[in-house]
Motif scaffolding. Structure first.
Motif, PDB file in Angstrom:
ATOM      1  N   PRO A  83      -5.316  -3.324   2.662  1.00  9.36           N
ATOM      2  CA  PRO A  83      -5.147  -4.288   3.756  1.00  9.36           C
ATOM      3  C   PRO A  83      -4.184  -3.772   4.826  1.00  9.36           C
ATOM      4  CG  PRO A  83      -4.930  -5.345   1.604  1.00  9.36           C
ATOM      5  CD  PRO A  83      -4.915  -3.878   1.367  1.00  9.36           C
ATOM      6  N   GLU A  84      -4.325  -4.301   6.030  1.00  7.90           N
ATOM      7  CA  GLU A  84      -3.502  -3.852   7.150  1.00  7.90           C
ATOM      8  C   GLU A  84      -1.999  -3.960   6.875  1.00  7.90           C
ATOM      9  OE1 GLU A  84      -0.983  -4.054  10.536  1.00  7.90           O
ATOM     10  OE2 GLU A  84      -1.562  -5.837   9.384  1.00  7.90           O
ATOM     11  N   PRO A  85      -1.494  -5.057   6.246  1.00  4.60           N
ATOM     12  CA  PRO A  85      -0.059  -5.096   5.952  1.00  4.60           C
ATOM     13  C   PRO A  85       0.393  -3.977   5.014  1.00  4.60           C
ATOM     14  CG  PRO A  85      -1.001  -7.297   5.827  1.00  4.60           C
ATOM     15  CD  PRO A  85      -2.147  -6.347   5.933  1.00  4.60           C
ATOM     16  N   VAL A  86      -0.481  -3.565   4.099  1.00  4.42           N
ATOM     17  CA  VAL A  86      -0.145  -2.447   3.216  1.00  4.42           C
ATOM     18  C   VAL A  86      -0.093  -1.153   4.010  1.00  4.42           C
ATOM     19  CG1 VAL A  86      -0.929  -1.076   1.245  1.00  4.42           C
ATOM     20  CG2 VAL A  86      -1.042  -3.573   1.149  1.00  4.42           C
ATOM     21  N   GLU A  87      -0.979  -1.006   4.976  1.00  4.60           N
ATOM     22  CA  GLU A  87      -0.921   0.175   5.841  1.00  4.60           C
ATOM     23  C   GLU A  87       0.423   0.247   6.560  1.00  4.60           C
ATOM     24  OE1 GLU A  87      -4.261  -0.103   8.420  1.00  4.60           O
ATOM     25  OE2 GLU A  87      -5.697   0.549   6.890  1.00  4.60           O
ATOM     26  N   ARG A  88       0.941  -0.914   6.955  1.00  5.53           N
ATOM     27  CA  ARG A  88       2.253  -0.941   7.603  1.00  5.53           C
ATOM     28  C   ARG A  88       3.348  -0.497   6.640  1.00  5.53           C
ATOM     29  NH1 ARG A  88       3.271  -6.566   9.293  1.00  5.53           N
ATOM     30  NH2 ARG A  88       1.146  -7.262   8.942  1.00  5.53           N
ATOM     31  N   LEU A  89       3.266  -0.965   5.391  1.00  8.61           N
ATOM     32  CA  LEU A  89       4.251  -0.555   4.382  1.00  8.61           C
ATOM     33  C   LEU A  89       4.202   0.949   4.151  1.00  8.61           C
ATOM     34  CD1 LEU A  89       3.833  -3.368   1.695  1.00  8.61           C
ATOM     35  CD2 LEU A  89       5.760  -3.062   3.249  1.00  8.61           C
ATOM     36  N   ILE A  90       3.001   1.483   4.084  1.00  4.43           N
ATOM     37  CA  ILE A  90       2.833   2.919   3.865  1.00  4.43           C
ATOM     38  C   ILE A  90       3.440   3.710   5.020  1.00  4.43           C
ATOM     39  CG2 ILE A  90       1.099   4.758   3.770  1.00  4.43           C
ATOM     40  CD1 ILE A  90      -0.697   2.746   2.254  1.00  4.43           C
ATOM     41  N   PRO A 198      -4.933 -16.325   3.287  1.00  6.24           N
ATOM     42  CA  PRO A 198      -4.217 -15.044   3.256  1.00  6.24           C
ATOM     43  C   PRO A 198      -3.099 -15.074   2.214  1.00  6.24           C
ATOM     44  CG  PRO A 198      -3.624 -16.309   5.208  1.00  6.24           C
ATOM     45  CD  PRO A 198      -4.778 -17.017   4.578  1.00  6.24           C
ATOM     46  N   GLY A 199      -2.929 -13.972   1.523  1.00  5.27           N
ATOM     47  CA  GLY A 199      -1.923 -13.923   0.475  1.00  5.27           C
ATOM     48  C   GLY A 199      -0.585 -13.432   0.988  1.00  5.27           C
ATOM     49  N   THR A 200       0.320 -13.199   0.052  1.00  2.76           N
ATOM     50  CA  THR A 200       1.645 -12.686   0.380  1.00  2.76           C
ATOM     51  C   THR A 200       1.958 -11.502  -0.519  1.00  2.76           C
ATOM     52  OG1 THR A 200       2.674 -14.240  -1.164  1.00  2.76           O
ATOM     53  CG2 THR A 200       2.517 -14.923   1.141  1.00  2.76           C
ATOM     54  N   VAL A 201       3.010 -10.804  -0.186  1.00  2.00           N
ATOM     55  CA  VAL A 201       3.487  -9.669  -0.975  1.00  2.00           C
ATOM     56  C   VAL A 201       4.687 -10.129  -1.795  1.00  2.00           C
ATOM     57  CG1 VAL A 201       4.489  -7.354  -0.892  1.00  2.00           C
ATOM     58  CG2 VAL A 201       2.663  -7.994   0.706  1.00  2.00           C
ATOM     59  N   GLN A 213      14.538  -4.550   4.266  1.00  4.51           N
ATOM     60  CA  GLN A 213      13.647  -3.559   4.873  1.00  4.51           C
ATOM     61  C   GLN A 213      12.189  -4.013   4.811  1.00  4.51           C
ATOM     62  OE1 GLN A 213      15.253  -0.303   2.380  1.00  4.51           O
ATOM     63  NE2 GLN A 213      15.520   0.852   4.275  1.00  4.51           N
ATOM     64  N   LEU A 214      11.807  -4.576   3.678  1.00  2.00           N
ATOM     65  CA  LEU A 214      10.446  -5.080   3.548  1.00  2.00           C
ATOM     66  C   LEU A 214      10.194  -6.237   4.514  1.00  2.00           C
ATOM     67  CD1 LEU A 214      10.160  -5.059  -0.347  1.00  2.00           C
ATOM     68  CD2 LEU A 214       8.985  -3.512   1.226  1.00  2.00           C
ATOM     69  N   GLN A 215      11.193  -7.099   4.652  1.00  2.00           N
ATOM     70  CA  GLN A 215      11.063  -8.246   5.543  1.00  2.00           C
ATOM     71  C   GLN A 215      10.822  -7.802   6.986  1.00  2.00           C
ATOM     72  OE1 GLN A 215      12.057 -11.762   4.255  1.00  2.00           O
ATOM     73  NE2 GLN A 215      10.564 -12.141   5.876  1.00  2.00           N
ATOM     74  N   GLU A 216      11.489  -6.740   7.399  1.00  2.00           N
ATOM     75  CA  GLU A 216      11.317  -6.237   8.759  1.00  2.00           C
ATOM     76  C   GLU A 216       9.878  -5.830   9.034  1.00  2.00           C
ATOM     77  OE1 GLU A 216      14.021  -3.104   9.583  1.00  2.00           O
ATOM     78  OE2 GLU A 216      15.827  -4.339   9.364  1.00  2.00           O
ATOM     79  N   VAL A 217       9.209  -5.307   8.020  1.00  2.00           N
ATOM     80  CA  VAL A 217       7.835  -4.831   8.183  1.00  2.00           C
ATOM     81  C   VAL A 217       6.825  -5.953   7.994  1.00  2.00           C
ATOM     82  CG1 VAL A 217       6.076  -3.261   7.253  1.00  2.00           C
ATOM     83  CG2 VAL A 217       8.443  -2.492   7.478  1.00  2.00           C
ATOM     84  N   LEU A 218       7.064  -6.838   7.014  1.00  2.00           N
ATOM     85  CA  LEU A 218       6.070  -7.834   6.620  1.00  2.00           C
ATOM     86  C   LEU A 218       6.280  -9.210   7.240  1.00  2.00           C
ATOM     87  CD1 LEU A 218       5.791  -7.006   2.806  1.00  2.00           C
ATOM     88  CD2 LEU A 218       4.117  -6.460   4.587  1.00  2.00           C
ATOM     89  N   GLY A 219       7.496  -9.532   7.616  1.00  2.00           N
ATOM     90  CA  GLY A 219       7.764 -10.859   8.140  1.00  2.00           C
ATOM     91  C   GLY A 219       7.424 -11.939   7.133  1.00  2.00           C
ATOM     92  N   ASP A 220       6.637 -12.943   7.561  1.00  2.00           N
ATOM     93  CA  ASP A 220       6.313 -14.082   6.706  1.00  2.00           C
ATOM     94  C   ASP A 220       5.374 -13.720   5.556  1.00  2.00           C
ATOM     95  OD1 ASP A 220       7.865 -15.670   8.299  1.00  2.00           O
ATOM     96  OD2 ASP A 220       6.202 -16.485   9.475  1.00  2.00           O
ATOM     97  N   LEU A 221       4.819 -12.523   5.558  1.00  2.00           N
ATOM     98  CA  LEU A 221       3.935 -12.114   4.463  1.00  2.00           C
ATOM     99  C   LEU A 221       4.716 -11.740   3.204  1.00  2.00           C
ATOM    100  CD1 LEU A 221       1.188  -9.974   6.233  1.00  2.00           C
ATOM    101  CD2 LEU A 221       0.976 -12.276   5.288  1.00  2.00           C
ATOM    102  N   LEU A 222       6.035 -11.606   3.314  1.00  2.00           N
ATOM    103  CA  LEU A 222       6.847 -11.341   2.131  1.00  2.00           C
ATOM    104  C   LEU A 222       7.194 -12.660   1.464  1.00  2.00           C
ATOM    105  CD1 LEU A 222       8.317  -9.206   0.414  1.00  2.00           C
ATOM    106  CD2 LEU A 222      10.339  -9.608   1.825  1.00  2.00           C
TER     107      LEU A 222
END
Length: 243
Positions: A83-90, A198-201, A213-222
């Motif tokens: 998923p696109e949010p995972v691409e951001r994490l990568i 939509p799910g969350t991480v 750090q994760l919050q900066e990338v994912l925002g409300d998805l965390l």
């Protein structure tokens, strides 16, 4: 008799990498440095080798090892989708100390244990790890210690615990910080139907990458912080942290 190769010495590095490749090809175990802690590694596509890894650590099949990969692109071959949010994490944290759990590619022919259809994947930093992974392909890797013991931060630490159950030890000094990777569960981001919410991480284990750090990338998805769920298939006690 196991052999330790000091990879800080170029001549030993070449010999060590050759012996490590050969050991992996025979279905044996090796110990390798990563950017978190030292890991004990096996061919991810050899059920016999993976079982040997679990036996060496004193772990059951209910604690399947994560998989280390040498390139970001390899994740697409191991996961059902990215998923696109995972691409951001990568993009933000690979190579580095973040392990991502996703639904596994159904076509994969392997047996890592009782994964419940998921795979935990990480791309580590470090010349030795990445050069080895480039030649061996994905490796099942867990922290190089006996279950319940502190994670090894040197090859000699690992040898004291794992001994001759490991064929080759690759040494590269002390681990950079001795902090295991952060593990996040991103399985709920993979929608099973077009109208699914939509799910969350979810953070399964705190480690090298912080919640901030994760919050900066994912925002409300965390997913908001809550007591850690110790029953998830890829989570485990902190003193036996996967690399």
């Amino acid at each position: 008799m196991s052999t330790i190769f000091d990879c800080r010495d170029d001549s030993q590095l070449l010999a060590g990498m050759r012996h490590a490749r050969q050991a992996i090809g025979r279905g044996e175990l090796i110990v390798m440095p990563t950017d978190t802690v030292y890991g004990v590694a096996a061919d991810a596509f050899s059920p016999t080798a993976v079982q040997r890894l679990l036996d060496a650590k004193g772990r059951g099949r209910d604690q399947p090892p994560p998989v280390l990969i040498g390139t970001k692109e390899t994740l697409a071959a191991l996961a059902e989708s990215v998923p696109e949010p995972v691409e951001r994490l990568i993009e933000a944290f690979w190579p580095g100390g973040l392990t991502i759990v996703l639904p596994a590619q159904p076509s994969l022919v392997w047996d890592l244990g009782e994964t419940l259809g998921t795979v935990a994947v990480r791309m580590p930093e470090g010349r030795v790890a990445l050069e080895l992974l480039a030649e061996t392909g994905p490796l099942a890797v867990s922290s190089a210690n006996l279950t319940g013991q502190p994670a090894a931060i040197s090859a000699s630490d690992a040898e004291q615990m794992l001994g001759d159950s490991v064929a080759v030890y690759l040494a590269d000094g002390l681990s950079k910080d001795g902090i295991a990777s952060t593990i996040v569960d991103a399985t709920s981001l993979v929608r099973r139907s077009a109208d699914a919410e939509p799910g969350t991480v979810r953070i399964l284990r705190d480690g090298a990458v912080t919640r901030e750090q994760l919050q900066e990338v994912l925002g409300d998805l965390l997913e908001p912080e809550e007591p850690q769920d110790a029953e998830h298939v890829h989570a485990e006690e902190p003193q036996d942290a996967d690399s």
